[in-house]
Design an enzyme around this catalytic site. Sequence first.
Site, mmCIF file in Angstrom:
data_model
loop_
_atom_site.group_PDB
_atom_site.id
_atom_site.type_symbol
_atom_site.label_atom_id
_atom_site.label_comp_id
_atom_site.label_asym_id
_atom_site.label_seq_id
_atom_site.Cartn_x
_atom_site.Cartn_y
_atom_site.Cartn_z
ATOM 1 N N ASP A 1 0.879 -1.180 0.000
ATOM 2 C CA ASP A 1 0.000 0.000 0.000
ATOM 3 C C ASP A 1 0.910 1.221 0.000
ATOM 4 O O ASP A 1 1.841 1.298 0.793
ATOM 5 C CB ASP A 1 -0.867 0.032 1.264
ATOM 6 C CG ASP A 1 -1.918 -1.068 1.271
ATOM 7 O OD1 ASP A 1 -1.919 -1.884 0.336
ATOM 8 O OD2 ASP A 1 -2.726 -1.102 2.224
ATOM 9 N N ASP B 1 -0.839 -1.060 -5.765
ATOM 10 C CA ASP B 1 -2.010 -0.655 -4.979
ATOM 11 C C ASP B 1 -2.968 0.188 -5.827
ATOM 12 O O ASP B 1 -2.582 1.220 -6.359
ATOM 13 C CB ASP B 1 -1.469 0.155 -3.781
ATOM 14 C CG ASP B 1 -2.544 0.798 -2.919
ATOM 15 O OD1 ASP B 1 -3.738 0.526 -3.130
ATOM 16 O OD2 ASP B 1 -2.160 1.571 -2.011
ATOM 17 N N HIS C 1 -3.416 6.200 0.503
ATOM 18 C CA HIS C 1 -3.178 5.534 -0.787
ATOM 19 C C HIS C 1 -3.005 6.557 -1.911
ATOM 20 O O HIS C 1 -3.612 7.627 -1.892
ATOM 21 C CB HIS C 1 -4.356 4.612 -1.119
ATOM 22 C CG HIS C 1 -4.570 3.527 -0.108
ATOM 23 N ND1 HIS C 1 -3.932 2.310 -0.179
ATOM 24 C CD2 HIS C 1 -5.330 3.491 1.010
ATOM 25 C CE1 HIS C 1 -4.312 1.562 0.846
ATOM 26 N NE2 HIS C 1 -5.159 2.260 1.583
#
Length: 553
Positions: free
Chosen positions: A162, A194, A367
């Site tokens: 991530d 990710d 993210h």
Amino acid sequence: MSRNEPHSVLITPLGGLGEIGKNLTVIEWENNAVIIDAGFKFPDADLPGIDKVIPDLSYLDTISKKIRAVLLTHGHADHIGGLRYVLEKVKVPVYGTELTIGLADEVLPGSVRPVDFRTVQFGKHYFIAGVRTEFIRVNHSIPDGAAIALHFPAGIVLHTGDFKIDLNPIDGNPMDLQRFGDLGLKGILCLMADSTNADEPGYTASESTVGRTFEQLYKFAPGRIVVATFATNIHRLQQIVDTTAKFGRKLIIDGKSIVDTIKVAQRLGYFNMQDSMVITPEQANKMPPDKVAIVTTGTQGEPMSGMTKIANATHPKIHIQKTDTVLISADPIPGNESLVSRTVSGLLKLGANVYYRNVDGVHVSGHASQEEMKIVLALARPKYFIPLHGEYKQLWFHAKIAENIGINKENIFICDNGDQIQLSEKVGKIVKKVPAGAVYIDGSSVGDIGTVVLKERSKLARDGFMTISVAVSKDTREILAGPDITSQGFIYMKESAETIEVVKQAVINIVKNWKSESSSTSELKRQIREKLSDVLLETTRRRPMILPTVLQI
Ligand SMILES: [Zn+2]
Ligand SMILES: [Zn+2]
């Protein structure tokens, strides 16, 4: 091409595709395999009584002799929460950065110990069955997050974990973009990345912007500050602690999971806090409200969490005051929106001032957004690309981004859990599908909860149940006692005398019919279940679960 051709790798994601959670990817080469991440997922609301969901690990049984290691990208539950179930199958070393290993160690039960933990450092190389392996620093909502590069004979495979690109990280450690570029120059066979925010344009804001929002809110808050965050969001917790200290407030830490995370992070040097700033709710009651801050869990409206109890006015020690400023410092995970909105409504009703969602700047994602994904793709320039960590929509967007940046469309794989992709310099294709469903964990039992049990639980929760007991004579097959009726969660017995009477009469009639049929008592039970179900549907519009007991005397 045979599966044993030396210069190819097999990549099999067993979880994390088409969903957010339970990430686990297997990479095989020659006679070896490694597992990257082993996470769990919290169940959806349609899985009553289920504590967590893990990937179906039966594929690991078929390759258990080849598995050499588990490699962890970071310490979030969707990456380490299923580790114990993997270690129950294969006793192999577990690699990760210091904090990741510290957190993984914390959640493992005694039954899988001792565990061969190997703490790694950024910038160093490790050899797993002869394959050079490195952990590369990325930014995320937890410190010590890593991408993992494996230098296979067939080429480099890079898994981002991530990530986001934070150029103003609060721990002063930006993502190691240089290393991504280095590996890109060497030539990357496959990038897995990710996809969580692949449908978000632009850049994800720096974690440090949340600290600035906190400062503004602390500055003008007339009374207490109450913040909910994820227990593992150590950067966020650090900013709460720092802002609290800066404004001369003391802090109540509410929730065992936060206390535990802080303990591990503090021990390993990832968290700074003067112990003297922590107070109990009792001590806080004797202080002016504008000298108090509270940090708790419950950003997702989880029923047993601190913030949910505070919002429901059921928290034993913390009660909302009219001058309180409440910050929900996280976004709802898809599916949790209604729980979160119930929490917010509860808090507003109690008179608190509530700030939530990132419109108020009290949260940024951990993210990458689209522009950051492009940067990573442009640096890595992989031959093959597999978007990970997202629902189909996000995987699709990430695939489009990769295509637009010049990756050959045929070399981009939007996969399902269980798809097995074979990659070599010459060929890349999905070669087969292995079992990769979900396994439900219910308390301590693993996987033996079928859909029938789940359906029964849903039914119980929705319609309640009714028990009918009746004693019949062995000889004459006539009723000796009963029928006695009890019910729970279905009708209020005292006010439903009429319904009960209808049910009793129906049972008496069913027994009468059965008496002349010479069938068994289990047949009688079946008839009671079926016929009563119809009777109850007609009289109450509901179908409770019916549990008949027939005693032969
Ligand atoms: Zn994470
Ligand atoms: Zn994750």
